[in-house]
Motif scaffolding. Structure first.
Motif, PDB file in Angstrom:
ATOM      1  N   GLY A  83     -20.437  29.272  24.672  1.00 51.53           N
ATOM      2  CA  GLY A  83     -20.345  29.689  23.604  1.00 51.53           C
ATOM      3  C   GLY A  83     -18.724  29.856  23.065  1.00 51.53           C
ATOM      4  N   GLU A  84     -17.943  29.413  23.816  1.00 45.97           N
ATOM      5  CA  GLU A  84     -16.389  29.117  23.186  1.00 45.97           C
ATOM      6  C   GLU A  84     -16.430  28.304  22.303  1.00 45.97           C
ATOM      7  OE1 GLU A  84     -14.165  31.160  23.731  1.00 45.97           O
ATOM      8  OE2 GLU A  84     -15.053  32.583  25.002  1.00 45.97           O
ATOM      9  N   SER A  85     -17.040  28.314  21.115  1.00 47.86           N
ATOM     10  CA  SER A  85     -16.905  27.156  20.307  1.00 47.86           C
ATOM     11  C   SER A  85     -15.711  26.952  19.748  1.00 47.86           C
ATOM     12  CB  SER A  85     -18.007  27.443  18.953  1.00 47.86           C
ATOM     13  OG  SER A  85     -17.707  28.787  18.376  1.00 47.86           O
ATOM     14  N   PHE A  86     -14.736  27.815  19.531  1.00 47.35           N
ATOM     15  CA  PHE A  86     -13.489  27.680  18.822  1.00 47.35           C
ATOM     16  C   PHE A  86     -12.833  26.680  19.782  1.00 47.35           C
ATOM     17  CE2 PHE A  86      -8.804  28.335  18.742  1.00 47.35           C
ATOM     18  CZ  PHE A  86      -8.849  28.393  17.398  1.00 47.35           C
ATOM     19  N   ALA A  87     -12.877  26.993  21.174  1.00 45.54           N
ATOM     20  CA  ALA A  87     -12.111  26.166  22.334  1.00 45.54           C
ATOM     21  C   ALA A  87     -12.725  24.693  22.161  1.00 45.54           C
ATOM     22  CB  ALA A  87     -12.226  26.649  23.549  1.00 45.54           C
ATOM     23  N   LEU A  88     -14.177  24.379  21.986  1.00 49.02           N
ATOM     24  CA  LEU A  88     -14.601  23.351  21.916  1.00 49.02           C
ATOM     25  C   LEU A  88     -14.206  22.511  20.600  1.00 49.02           C
ATOM     26  CD1 LEU A  88     -16.502  21.480  23.135  1.00 49.02           C
ATOM     27  CD2 LEU A  88     -18.440  22.245  21.817  1.00 49.02           C
ATOM     28  N   GLY A  89     -14.152  23.192  19.621  1.00 51.45           N
ATOM     29  CA  GLY A  89     -13.551  22.666  18.274  1.00 51.45           C
ATOM     30  C   GLY A  89     -12.362  22.172  18.324  1.00 51.45           C
ATOM     31  N   VAL A  90     -11.304  23.116  18.942  1.00 58.54           N
ATOM     32  CA  VAL A  90      -9.863  22.557  19.374  1.00 58.54           C
ATOM     33  C   VAL A  90      -9.937  21.313  19.947  1.00 58.54           C
ATOM     34  CG1 VAL A  90      -7.754  22.966  20.380  1.00 58.54           C
ATOM     35  CG2 VAL A  90      -8.956  24.821  18.911  1.00 58.54           C
ATOM     36  N   TRP A  91     -10.478  21.018  20.916  1.00 55.00           N
ATOM     37  CA  TRP A  91     -10.688  19.746  21.819  1.00 55.00           C
ATOM     38  C   TRP A  91     -11.015  18.631  21.050  1.00 55.00           C
ATOM     39  CZ3 TRP A  91     -15.196  16.903  22.722  1.00 55.00           C
ATOM     40  CH2 TRP A  91     -14.854  15.609  23.862  1.00 55.00           C
ATOM     41  N   TRP A  92     -12.237  18.870  20.008  1.00 53.67           N
ATOM     42  CA  TRP A  92     -12.843  17.905  19.451  1.00 53.67           C
ATOM     43  C   TRP A  92     -11.733  17.422  18.383  1.00 53.67           C
ATOM     44  CZ3 TRP A  92     -16.361  14.335  19.602  1.00 53.67           C
ATOM     45  CH2 TRP A  92     -16.605  13.597  18.453  1.00 53.67           C
ATOM     46  N   ALA A  93     -11.171  18.298  17.670  1.00 53.13           N
ATOM     47  CA  ALA A  93      -9.992  17.820  16.653  1.00 53.13           C
ATOM     48  C   ALA A  93      -9.104  17.192  17.294  1.00 53.13           C
ATOM     49  CB  ALA A  93      -9.855  19.285  16.008  1.00 53.13           C
ATOM     50  N   SER A  94      -8.597  17.567  18.388  1.00 52.60           N
ATOM     51  CA  SER A  94      -7.382  16.781  18.934  1.00 52.60           C
ATOM     52  C   SER A  94      -7.883  15.485  20.011  1.00 52.60           C
ATOM     53  CB  SER A  94      -6.523  17.869  19.951  1.00 52.60           C
ATOM     54  OG  SER A  94      -7.509  18.181  20.960  1.00 52.60           O
ATOM     55  N   SER A  95      -8.928  15.258  20.166  1.00 60.05           N
ATOM     56  CA  SER A  95      -9.574  14.387  21.257  1.00 60.05           C
ATOM     57  C   SER A  95      -9.755  13.107  20.504  1.00 60.05           C
ATOM     58  CB  SER A  95     -10.932  15.072  21.611  1.00 60.05           C
ATOM     59  OG  SER A  95     -11.268  13.844  22.574  1.00 60.05           O
ATOM     60  N   ASP A  96      -9.363  11.789  21.222  1.00 57.58           N
ATOM     61  CA  ASP A  96      -9.672  10.840  20.980  1.00 57.58           C
ATOM     62  C   ASP A  96     -11.122  10.182  20.926  1.00 57.58           C
ATOM     63  OD1 ASP A  96      -6.825  10.128  20.707  1.00 57.58           O
ATOM     64  OD2 ASP A  96      -6.619   9.404  22.657  1.00 57.58           O
ATOM     65  N   GLU A  97     -12.014  11.078  21.658  1.00 57.43           N
ATOM     66  CA  GLU A  97     -13.542  10.854  21.451  1.00 57.43           C
ATOM     67  C   GLU A  97     -13.977  10.696  20.257  1.00 57.43           C
ATOM     68  OE1 GLU A  97     -15.910  11.114  24.360  1.00 57.43           O
ATOM     69  OE2 GLU A  97     -14.127  11.230  25.712  1.00 57.43           O
ATOM     70  N   ARG A  98     -13.361  11.416  19.176  1.00 54.77           N
ATOM     71  CA  ARG A  98     -13.979  11.214  17.866  1.00 54.77           C
ATOM     72  C   ARG A  98     -13.838  10.010  17.200  1.00 54.77           C
ATOM     73  NH1 ARG A  98     -10.899  14.105  13.896  1.00 54.77           N
ATOM     74  NH2 ARG A  98      -8.969  13.638  15.154  1.00 54.77           N
ATOM     75  N   HIS A  99     -12.855   9.065  17.624  1.00 59.80           N
ATOM     76  CA  HIS A  99     -12.849   7.757  17.438  1.00 59.80           C
ATOM     77  C   HIS A  99     -13.433   6.742  18.330  1.00 59.80           C
ATOM     78  CE1 HIS A  99     -10.248   9.964  14.640  1.00 59.80           C
ATOM     79  NE2 HIS A  99      -9.490  10.408  15.737  1.00 59.80           N
ATOM     80  N   ARG A 100     -14.167   7.142  19.115  1.00 63.12           N
ATOM     81  CA  ARG A 100     -14.720   6.071  20.037  1.00 63.12           C
ATOM     82  C   ARG A 100     -16.015   5.339  19.389  1.00 63.12           C
ATOM     83  NH1 ARG A 100     -13.122   6.341  25.326  1.00 63.12           N
ATOM     84  NH2 ARG A 100     -14.705   5.018  25.858  1.00 63.12           N
ATOM     85  N   GLU A 101     -16.525   4.279  19.763  1.00 63.14           N
ATOM     86  CA  GLU A 101     -17.629   3.582  19.198  1.00 63.14           C
ATOM     87  C   GLU A 101     -18.738   3.579  19.986  1.00 63.14           C
ATOM     88  OE1 GLU A 101     -16.872  -0.072  17.244  1.00 63.14           O
ATOM     89  OE2 GLU A 101     -14.928   0.690  16.201  1.00 63.14           O
TER      90      GLU A 101
END
Length: 101
Positions: A83-101
């Protein structure tokens, strides 16, 4: 023998007390292995733009419950309370995972 004064932990604020997770406003430390699969990254990407679980499920052709399970797995892997969606969003925004294929 000299007396040592315990140092305050910035995550707790009181000398001699253990830390309690990451500093407020800071994402969790990077993990050694990827947290997400390609499908989970698709879920995360749609969630990041504000789509609901039902909208994500419809867009990806998966069950709404599957969307929740994929997000829950990421919360657990990162040690973020559900439920800590803000913390998850911060991780996603700063994570290299977004750019993985």
């Amino acid at each position: 023998m000299a007396h040592r004064t315990p140092q305050a932990d910035p995550r707790h604020g009181r000398p001699g007390h253990p830390a309690r997770g990451p500093l407020p406003g800071h994402p969790p430390a990077p993990l050694a292995r990827p947290v997400t699969t390609a499908r989970t990254r698709a879920v995360m990407g749609l969630r990041a733009i504000g789509q609901s679980h039902a909208e994500i499920a419809q867009a990806l052709g998966i069950a709404t419950r599957t969307v929740g399970k994929r997000l829950a797995a990421v919360y657990e892997a990162l040690g973020i309370p559900p439920g800590e969606s803000f913390a998850l969003g911060v991780w996603w925004a700063s994570s290299d995972e977004r750019h993985r294929e």
